[in-house]
Design a protein around this motif. Structure first.
Motif, short mmCIF file in Angstrom:
data_model
loop_
_atom_site.label_atom_id
_atom_site.label_comp_id
_atom_site.label_asym_id
_atom_site.label_seq_id
_atom_site.Cartn_x
_atom_site.Cartn_y
_atom_site.Cartn_z
N LEU A 161 38.24 28.94 28.75
CA LEU A 161 37.17 29.72 29.39
C LEU A 161 37.01 29.32 30.85
N VAL A 162 37.07 28.03 31.14
CA VAL A 162 36.87 27.56 32.51
C VAL A 162 37.97 28.07 33.43
N LEU A 163 39.23 28.06 32.97
CA LEU A 163 40.33 28.53 33.79
C LEU A 163 40.36 30.05 33.89
N MET A 164 39.87 30.72 32.88
CA MET A 164 39.86 32.18 32.86
C MET A 164 38.78 32.76 33.77
N ALA A 165 37.67 32.06 33.91
CA ALA A 165 36.53 32.59 34.64
C ALA A 165 36.87 33.10 36.04
N PRO A 166 37.54 32.31 36.90
CA PRO A 166 37.81 32.80 38.26
C PRO A 166 38.68 34.05 38.30
N VAL A 167 39.51 34.25 37.29
CA VAL A 167 40.38 35.44 37.24
C VAL A 167 39.52 36.70 37.23
N TYR A 168 38.33 36.60 36.64
CA TYR A 168 37.46 37.77 36.52
C TYR A 168 36.22 37.67 37.40
N GLY A 169 36.34 36.88 38.48
CA GLY A 169 35.27 36.81 39.47
C GLY A 169 34.06 36.02 39.04
N VAL A 170 34.25 35.08 38.11
CA VAL A 170 33.13 34.30 37.57
C VAL A 170 33.28 32.85 38.02
N VAL A 171 32.21 32.26 38.49
CA VAL A 171 32.22 30.86 38.88
C VAL A 171 32.23 30.00 37.61
N VAL A 186 25.56 27.13 28.38
CA VAL A 186 26.35 27.45 29.58
C VAL A 186 27.58 28.25 29.21
N ASP A 187 28.28 27.83 28.18
CA ASP A 187 29.50 28.51 27.78
C ASP A 187 29.24 29.95 27.36
N VAL A 188 28.13 30.21 26.67
CA VAL A 188 27.90 31.56 26.18
C VAL A 188 27.59 32.50 27.34
N GLN A 189 26.87 32.05 28.34
CA GLN A 189 26.61 32.91 29.50
C GLN A 189 27.90 33.16 30.29
N MET A 190 28.74 32.13 30.42
CA MET A 190 30.00 32.29 31.11
C MET A 190 30.91 33.26 30.35
N THR A 191 30.87 33.20 29.02
CA THR A 191 31.66 34.12 28.20
C THR A 191 31.24 35.56 28.45
N LEU A 192 29.93 35.81 28.51
CA LEU A 192 29.44 37.17 28.78
C LEU A 192 29.84 37.62 30.18
N ASP A 193 29.78 36.72 31.15
CA ASP A 193 30.19 37.06 32.51
C ASP A 193 31.67 37.41 32.57
N VAL A 194 32.49 36.63 31.87
CA VAL A 194 33.94 36.92 31.83
C VAL A 194 34.19 38.28 31.19
N LEU A 195 33.51 38.56 30.10
CA LEU A 195 33.70 39.87 29.46
C LEU A 195 33.28 41.00 30.40
#
Length: 238
Positions: free
Chosen positions: A154-164, A174-183
């Protein structure tokens, strides 16, 4: 219902280990993103800390920061936490809305195992069907980012989709909010591919793609390193 336009319920857990049928739930977080891929309102979050009833290994505590002593002193009874989380998940599913989980077979299978272990109705029993619809950004990214090098965390995938990528990753909230942002980032970046799918159409597409990925991964391991592995084709529940 188009999957991008309905409420998403993000779900994540932190546990005593990595074995879904043996390890125990320690924390859980649910975040409701009411406008799906088009957030217009603040998320609604609920978190739980459970006393899992067993020792939390130091290795697990090092990841999520919860020790056995802290959980015993501050956690709610595990049966109460499991029933609360399961009820919230199934209420959302019964409305036909998707639950969003990164690497869904882990968290959903662990929930089923824990509910069964403690004599509580499972998700499947509460729903009268297998849990659905589920959206798993990991499954989707394995297809749309198939040739991108590096691990698909998830951490490495986040920047690919414009997510910090948050510094406090590996806490459930924290992880669940980042997951929603990535989606959300996936929805924007690949709207031509997925934009017209309903929740259940996307769910069924992920089932097929996960099974294909598992078969391809087994073949790759056999050919490249001479290692025979078996990867479950089941998704989102092992």
């Amino acid at each position: 219902m188009i999957w991008t336009d309905v409420p998403w319920l993000g779900f994540d857990t932190e546990t005593t280990g990595v074995h879904v049928h043996e390890d125990r739930l320690v924390t859980a977080a649910l975040v409701l993103r009411r406008a799906g891929a088009h957030p217009r309102e603040a998320d609604l979050m609920r978190t739980w800390l459970a006393d899992p009833g067993v020792e939390i290994p130091e290795k697990a505590s090092a990841v999520h920061g919860i020790t056995t002593e802290y959980a015993r002193e501050n956690g709610q009874p595990i049966t109460q936490v499991l029933d609360d989380v399961a009820s919230t998940l199934t209420d959302h599913w019964k409305r036909g809305f998707p639950v969003v989980v990164f690497n869904a077979p882990y968290d959903i299978s662990l929930m089923e195992a824990e509910l069964r272990r403690h004599g509580l109705p499972t998700l499947e029993e509460r729903l009268g069907r297998l849990p659905s619809p589920v959206i798993d950004p990991l499954v989707i990214d394995r297809v749309v980012g198939k040739y991108r090098k590096g691990k698909k965390t998830l951490v490495l995938m986040a920047p690919v989709y414009g997510v910090v990528a948050e510094e406090n990753a590996h806490t459930a909230e924290v992880d669940v909010q980042m997951t929603l942002d990535v989606l959300g980032g996936i929805a924007r970046k690949h709207s031509d591919t997925f934009g017209a799918m309903t929740c259940m159409e996307l769910h069924e597409w992920q089932k097929r793609e996960h099974a294909q990925w598992a078969a391809d991964r087994e073949e790759y391991m056999r050919r490249s390193v001479g290692k025979e592995v078996v990867i479950s084709r089941a998704w989102p529940l092992e």
